[in-house]
Write a protein that holds these residues in place. Structure first.
Motif, PDB file in Angstrom:
ATOM      1  N   GLU A  31       0.819  -1.204   0.000  1.00 23.27           N
ATOM      2  CA  GLU A  31       0.000   0.000   0.000  1.00 23.27           C
ATOM      3  C   GLU A  31       0.860   1.263   0.000  1.00 23.27           C
ATOM      4  O   GLU A  31       2.051   1.227   0.301  1.00 23.27           O
ATOM      5  CB  GLU A  31      -0.934   0.025   1.213  1.00 23.27           C
ATOM      6  N   GLU A  56     -23.057   0.774  -1.056  1.00 21.93           N
ATOM      7  CA  GLU A  56     -22.091   0.589   0.030  1.00 21.93           C
ATOM      8  C   GLU A  56     -21.697   1.925   0.653  1.00 21.93           C
ATOM      9  O   GLU A  56     -20.521   2.279   0.770  1.00 21.93           O
ATOM     10  CB  GLU A  56     -20.874  -0.172  -0.488  1.00 21.93           C
ATOM     11  N   ASN A 112      -6.796  -3.094  -4.922  1.00 26.88           N
ATOM     12  CA  ASN A 112      -7.104  -1.919  -4.120  1.00 26.88           C
ATOM     13  C   ASN A 112      -6.414  -2.080  -2.771  1.00 26.88           C
ATOM     14  O   ASN A 112      -5.913  -3.171  -2.443  1.00 26.88           O
ATOM     15  CB  ASN A 112      -8.615  -1.768  -3.894  1.00 26.88           C
ATOM     16  N   THR A 114      -5.918  -2.826   1.046  1.00 24.23           N
ATOM     17  CA  THR A 114      -6.586  -3.805   1.911  1.00 24.23           C
ATOM     18  C   THR A 114      -7.239  -3.134   3.110  1.00 24.23           C
ATOM     19  O   THR A 114      -8.365  -3.459   3.491  1.00 24.23           O
ATOM     20  CB  THR A 114      -5.571  -4.855   2.393  1.00 24.23           C
ATOM     21  N   GLN A 115      -6.539  -2.186   3.697  1.00 25.81           N
ATOM     22  CA  GLN A 115      -7.067  -1.478   4.861  1.00 25.81           C
ATOM     23  C   GLN A 115      -8.144  -0.471   4.422  1.00 25.81           C
ATOM     24  O   GLN A 115      -8.217  -0.079   3.266  1.00 25.81           O
ATOM     25  CB  GLN A 115      -5.967  -0.726   5.591  1.00 25.81           C
ATOM     26  N   LYS A 116      -8.945  -0.055   5.384  1.00 30.16           N
ATOM     27  CA  LYS A 116     -10.006   0.904   5.119  1.00 30.16           C
ATOM     28  C   LYS A 116      -9.714   2.240   5.802  1.00 30.16           C
ATOM     29  O   LYS A 116      -9.221   2.282   6.935  1.00 30.16           O
ATOM     30  CB  LYS A 116     -11.351   0.373   5.627  1.00 30.16           C
ATOM     31  N   THR A 118     -11.489   5.462   7.578  1.00 29.45           N
ATOM     32  CA  THR A 118     -12.683   5.477   8.422  1.00 29.45           C
ATOM     33  C   THR A 118     -13.076   6.892   8.826  1.00 29.45           C
ATOM     34  O   THR A 118     -12.258   7.814   8.802  1.00 29.45           O
ATOM     35  CB  THR A 118     -12.447   4.655   9.708  1.00 29.45           C
ATOM     36  N   GLU A 125     -16.304   2.421   8.457  1.00 27.72           N
ATOM     37  CA  GLU A 125     -15.447   2.218   7.299  1.00 27.72           C
ATOM     38  C   GLU A 125     -16.047   2.888   6.068  1.00 27.72           C
ATOM     39  O   GLU A 125     -17.257   2.856   5.855  1.00 27.72           O
ATOM     40  CB  GLU A 125     -15.256   0.721   7.029  1.00 27.72           C
ATOM     41  N   THR A 127     -16.177   3.468   1.812  1.00 27.27           N
ATOM     42  CA  THR A 127     -15.954   2.828   0.521  1.00 27.27           C
ATOM     43  C   THR A 127     -15.367   3.867  -0.425  1.00 27.27           C
ATOM     44  O   THR A 127     -16.056   4.831  -0.790  1.00 27.27           O
ATOM     45  CB  THR A 127     -17.269   2.296  -0.071  1.00 27.27           C
ATOM     46  N   GLY A 131     -12.151   2.519  -5.758  1.00 29.45           N
ATOM     47  CA  GLY A 131     -11.002   2.004  -5.004  1.00 29.45           C
ATOM     48  C   GLY A 131      -9.952   3.049  -4.715  1.00 29.45           C
ATOM     49  O   GLY A 131      -8.838   2.696  -4.294  1.00 29.45           O
ATOM     50  N   THR A 139      -4.717  10.088   0.808  1.00 29.42           N
ATOM     51  CA  THR A 139      -5.502   8.881   0.614  1.00 29.42           C
ATOM     52  C   THR A 139      -4.616   7.642   0.656  1.00 29.42           C
ATOM     53  O   THR A 139      -3.410   7.708   0.388  1.00 29.42           O
ATOM     54  CB  THR A 139      -6.285   8.933  -0.716  1.00 29.42           C
TER      55      THR A 139
END
Length: 362
Positions: A31, A56, A112, A114-116, A118, A125, A127, A131, A139
Motif C-alpha cells: 500500500e 455501500e 485496491n 486492503t485497509q479501510k 474510516t 469504514e 468505501t 477504489g 488517501t
C-alpha cells in the motif's frame, strides 16, 4: 501513526456531500499513502452519490487524481516517497488469465488497498470511489494504483488522465484503433468525448465529426480537433455523418453518451467494416435492438471500451509527454479550480453543462 485529514463523503443516497474528518491508516504491505494535489470532479462520483454504482455507503468520493507519495508499506517497489504520481483504478495483478495472455489492460483482478479509511467521528469504514477516494488531503491506495510521471507537469491537468480523459483518448486510439487518414465521429462532447476527439487528432485522423445537442459543447469540441460539428437536436445525425465522409460513414464512431438511441446512430453512421466503440456508460435497464442482418452485413466490429483499454504504466507517461510537448492540451479540459468545500456546487455545474471539468486543488 494514523493521520486525521479532511475529506468529502456521500453519507447516503442523494444526500448532499459533506466535508468531514477521516482517519487514514499507515500503509500496510503493498500500500501507499498519497498526498493529493488535485482531483477532478467526474460524473462517476455523482453516480456514487446517487446510488447508481452500489449501495455501500458512506462513500469517500473522488478518483481522478494526482499527488505525491508520502509513505509506502512493506514490499512496495513500484514507487517511493517523493514520487509524483497519477492515481489509477486498474492496478493490474499480473497473474489473472488476461495478464498471463499478455493483455494486462483487460486485467480481471485489479488491486485496491486492503485497509479501510474510516470516519473519525465513529470509526465507520468508508468505501472509496473506484477504489481510490481522492476528495481528501491524503488517501490510502494499493501501490499499483500509483503511476509515476514527470513531476514538472501540472497536477490539475494530468490528474484527469486518471479517468475521463484516459477513457476517451483510449476509446479512440486503443479500442478503436484510429490511425492516419481515418474518419472519426464522436457522439457526446463532454470530457470523455472531447478526449476521444483530441486522441483522434493526435493519431492522425483527417475527418473528425463532433456530435452533440448543445451548441456550446460543439463549439468547444472544435478546440480539441473536431473538423465538423453536428447538432443532433436539429440535424439527422446519420445522414450528416455520411455526407461528411463521402457518403460512406465514418471508419470509427465513438459513442460517449451511453444511450440506446445514440448507440443506434453510431451503428448506422459507420462505414462498412467500420468500428463502433461504446465508452458512454449505460444504466442497467437500457437495451438496444438491431437487425441481425445489419450486424452481419456491415461487418466490422462493435466494441466496448473500459477505461480506454489502457495500461496506466504505459499510457500515462506517454500522454504526459505529449502534453508537455504541446501536442495534447490537457489544460483545455480544466474549466475551473475549486476547493474541497465546493464539490457539491461542482455537481450542480456539471448538471447544467456549465463546466467540462471542475478540479479540486489541495
Amino acid at each position: 501513526m494514523p493521520q486525521t485529514v479532511k475529506g468529502v463523503i456521500a453519507r447516503s443516497k442523494g444526500a448532499e456531500v459533506e466535508l468531514v474528518d477521516i482517519v487514514v491508516p499507515d500503509p500496510g504491505p503493498g500500500e501507499a499513502v498519497v498526498q493529493v494535489q488535485s482531483c477532478g470532479v467526474c460524473h462517476t462520483d455523482l453516480h456514487y452519490r446517487e446510488g447508481g454504482i452500489n449501495d455501500e455507503f458512506p462513500f469517500l468520493l473522488g478518483h481522478e487524481a494526482a499527488g505525491v507519495v508520502e509513505a509506502v508499506g512493506e514490499g512496495v517497489t513500484e514507487v517511493a516517497p517523493g514520487d509524483f504520481v497519477i492515481l489509477n483504478w486498474r492496478a493490474v495483478c499480473g497473474q489473472c488469465r488476461a495478464c498471463r495472455r499478455g493483455k494486462p489492460w483487460y486485467c480481471f483482478t485489479t488491486h485496491n488497498a486492503t485497509q479501510k479509511m474510516t470516519l473519525a467521528e465513529d470509526g465507520t469504514e468508508l468505501t472509496p470511489a473506484l477504489g481510490i477516494g481522492a476528495f481528501i488531503e491524503k488517501t490510502l491506495v494499493a501501490a499499483g494504483q500509483c503511476t509515476k510521471v514527470d513531476a514538472d507537469a501540472d497536477a490539475a491537468a494530468v490528474g484527469l488522465l486518471g479517468c475521463g480523459v484516459m477513457a476517451g483518448f483510449g476509446a479512440a486510439v486503443n479500442t478503436g484503433g484510429v490511425g492516419r487518414g481515418d474518419s472519426v465521429a464522436v457522439i457526446g462532447c463532454g470530457g470523455v468525448g472531447n478526449a476521444a476527439i483530441a486522441g483522434s487528432r493526435v493519431a492522425g485522423a483527417t475527418t473528425i465529426v463532433a456530435v452533440d445537442v448543445d451548441d456550446r459543447k460543439l463549439e468547444g469540441a472544435k478546440g480539441f480537433g473536431a473538423t465538423h460539428t453536428v447538432n443532433g437536436r436539429t440535424e439527422d445525425v446519420v445522414a450528416r455523418i455520411r455526407e461528411l465522409t463521402g457518403g460512406f460513414g465514418a471508419d470509427v464512431v465513438v459513442e460517449a453518451v451511453g444511450r440506446p438511441e445514440t448507440y443506434e446512430q453510431a451503428f448506422y453512421a459507420r462505414d462498412l467494416a467500420g468500428t463502433v466503440v461504446l465508452v458512454g456508460v449505460p444504466t442497467p435497464d437500457q437495451e438496444v435492438t438491431l437487425p441481425m442482418i445489419e450486424i452481419f452485413g456491415r461487418g466490422g466490429a462493435l466494441k466496448s471500451s473500459w477505461y480506454g483499454d489502457c495500461l496506466p504504466s504505459r499510457d500515462f507517461p506517454m500522454l504526459v509527454d505529449l502534453y508537455r510537448q504541446g501536442r495534447f492540451d490537457l489544460d483545455a479540459f480544466v474549466s475551473e479550480r475549486i476547493g474541497l468545500d465546493q464539490v457539491e456546487k461542482a455537481f450542480d455545474d456539471m448538471h447544467r453543462g456549465d463546466v467540462l471539468r471542475s478540479v479540486v486543488v489541495l
